[in-house]
Design a protein around this motif. Sequence first.
Motif, PDB file in Angstrom:
ATOM      1  N   LYS A 474       0.877  -1.170   0.000  1.00 40.34           N
ATOM      2  CA  LYS A 474       0.000   0.000   0.000  1.00 40.34           C
ATOM      3  C   LYS A 474       0.911   1.217   0.000  1.00 40.34           C
ATOM      4  O   LYS A 474       1.613   1.468   0.978  1.00 40.34           O
ATOM      5  CB  LYS A 474      -0.849   0.010   1.285  1.00 40.34           C
ATOM      6  N   VAL A 475       0.911   1.949  -1.090  1.00 37.76           N
ATOM      7  CA  VAL A 475       1.795   3.103  -1.187  1.00 37.76           C
ATOM      8  C   VAL A 475       0.931   4.332  -1.433  1.00 37.76           C
ATOM      9  O   VAL A 475       0.052   4.319  -2.289  1.00 37.76           O
ATOM     10  CB  VAL A 475       2.810   2.918  -2.339  1.00 37.76           C
ATOM     11  N   ARG A 476       1.196   5.365  -0.662  1.00 40.85           N
ATOM     12  CA  ARG A 476       0.387   6.584  -0.751  1.00 40.85           C
ATOM     13  C   ARG A 476       0.522   7.238  -2.126  1.00 40.85           C
ATOM     14  O   ARG A 476      -0.449   7.622  -2.748  1.00 40.85           O
ATOM     15  CB  ARG A 476       0.840   7.569   0.339  1.00 40.85           C
ATOM     16  N   GLU A 477       1.748   7.351  -2.599  1.00 43.76           N
ATOM     17  CA  GLU A 477       1.970   8.049  -3.853  1.00 43.76           C
ATOM     18  C   GLU A 477       3.042   7.337  -4.671  1.00 43.76           C
ATOM     19  O   GLU A 477       4.127   7.061  -4.169  1.00 43.76           O
ATOM     20  CB  GLU A 477       2.430   9.484  -3.560  1.00 43.76           C
ATOM     21  N   VAL A 478       2.720   7.026  -5.914  1.00 45.18           N
ATOM     22  CA  VAL A 478       3.677   6.384  -6.804  1.00 45.18           C
ATOM     23  C   VAL A 478       3.982   7.334  -7.953  1.00 45.18           C
ATOM     24  O   VAL A 478       3.076   7.797  -8.639  1.00 45.18           O
ATOM     25  CB  VAL A 478       3.112   5.061  -7.375  1.00 45.18           C
TER      26      VAL A 478
END
Length: 538
Positions: A474-478
């Motif tokens: 789960k990554v906030r911003e890619v």
Amino acid sequence: QSQELSQVQIDYNAALQTLVEDGTRMVCTGRMHTDRICRFRSLCYSTEAEEFIYFHSNSSVMLPNLGSRRFQPALLDLSSVEDHNTQYFNFVELPAAALKFMPKPVFVPDVALITNRFNPDNLMHVFHDDLLPIYYTMQQFPDLDLEARLFFMEGWSEGVHFDLYKLLSNKQPLLREQLKTLGRLICFTKSYVGLSKITTWYQYGFVQPQGPKANILVSGNEIRQFTKFMMGKLNISLEESSSEEYIIVFSRTINRLILNEAELILALAQEFQMKTITVSLEEHSFSDIVRLISNASMLVSMHGAQLVMSLFLPRGATVVELFPYAINPEHYTPYKTLATLPGMDLQYIAWQNTDREDTVTYPDRPWDQGGIAHLDKAEQERIIKNTEVPRHLCCRNPEWLFRAYQDTKVNIPSLIHVIRQTVKSKPGPKKQKWSGGLYPGKVRDAKCQASVQGTSEAKLAVSWQIPWNLKYLKVREVKYEVWIQEQGENTYMPYILSHQNHTFSENIKPFTIYLVWIRCIFNKNLLGPFADVLLCST
Ligand code: UDP
């Protein structure tokens, strides 16, 4: 019986025969004396000569085989302090045949870790130079398990913190002096010599003024794995849903005092609406201090070795370090560096007394407690007049010692103001947020397609797939960073993009070869590796 070695039974005659026939065998890691740890079979030590002995035979091995470079300056550092000339290790060489004329060897059956403690009377040194490095050296070599035995060769007596060293292994550590009681010639069946420096974060100023190490390799995670181990050994359990929040003032009782401690405690309690307690190394057991610190919201203390105990603070807690008059907090940062290691998740605040009225000096004390009466008058006056101790080398700078051992009346409004600039609401452990810090892999299947319009314009359509590990995270911003470099040029055009494809037309020339570099970025600052460069011809 603490010095009883023969918990593991060995066949004495077989051991002696192995030593005489095979001699000493040594294989080391590391390219230089400063990063070397050596594993030995049949390393011996003469308690009369106070020298280690390497026995040559037809089967002995010595890697690295340095010749006389072994003395330039040494084979390795015996402590974790880098290249300190009081901490060097070496051995003298003898033919195994010489054993016939020597005292009967006493064999050490335990796997041994042979090392030096650097300054076992100072708690900062105990943790930073000894305990953490020993713990992680033992993690590095599987046979250095809890049944291994530590041998401290620096020559000091146990010291006040010896109980801490005892936690690292089930066997009583032995000191250099105690080897004499075992025999005249001691032979370590299997031993490791040296100490890993991988966890150290501070250099004490032997060759340049003190400061953080240039290339820190440890993060809060490894520090906390170590503290978890220590707390387990001390039988301290982390109270998960601890009821009350509180502030700890860690006081010194001998020197570098806080003169208005009662006032300080009341002010902190009132300002943060929290219980505030004092602890000191003189009045509390080590376990009690660890138990209290491991649940505290804030730790307030004068600069000094006791602050290394912030190792045990919970994530989210605040460290407030107080500096006496004329001591620039930026110049003495062992505890700041610790608190701000990535993943330590502590807030660090420094406060300095800037008011001469609030300091008490001790010019007439002995030099090592900051006295300056032994200096000539002009030098004394210069020191007293000066408003800041200039940067200096370790360890006997009289101006530093004079200022370091002042007592301080803490200016409460000034301190609260400094803390409030960082701690807006209530201080204290935050719910363990997953700070993550996992890095992206390479982007995959990068492709480019060129199109030429006329003789002067061209476009480059580049596409790629997400890094393989992203689908599990789960990554906030890619984001993606793309560099476009014309072949043969030194410069490139950088782009930050949100999608997995982009058509570049600015500054793209026809009939040219471009190198395209692509990498993924998580949450603004977690930069992944570049994928293999993509060659695109327009
Ligand atoms: N120490 C202490 N109370 C004091 C003074 C010193 O517990 O009033 C401890 C200190 O924490 C350290 C050791 O004694 O472990 C040596 O203190 P020193 O002032 O020499 O070193 P520093 O604290 O400046 O590193």
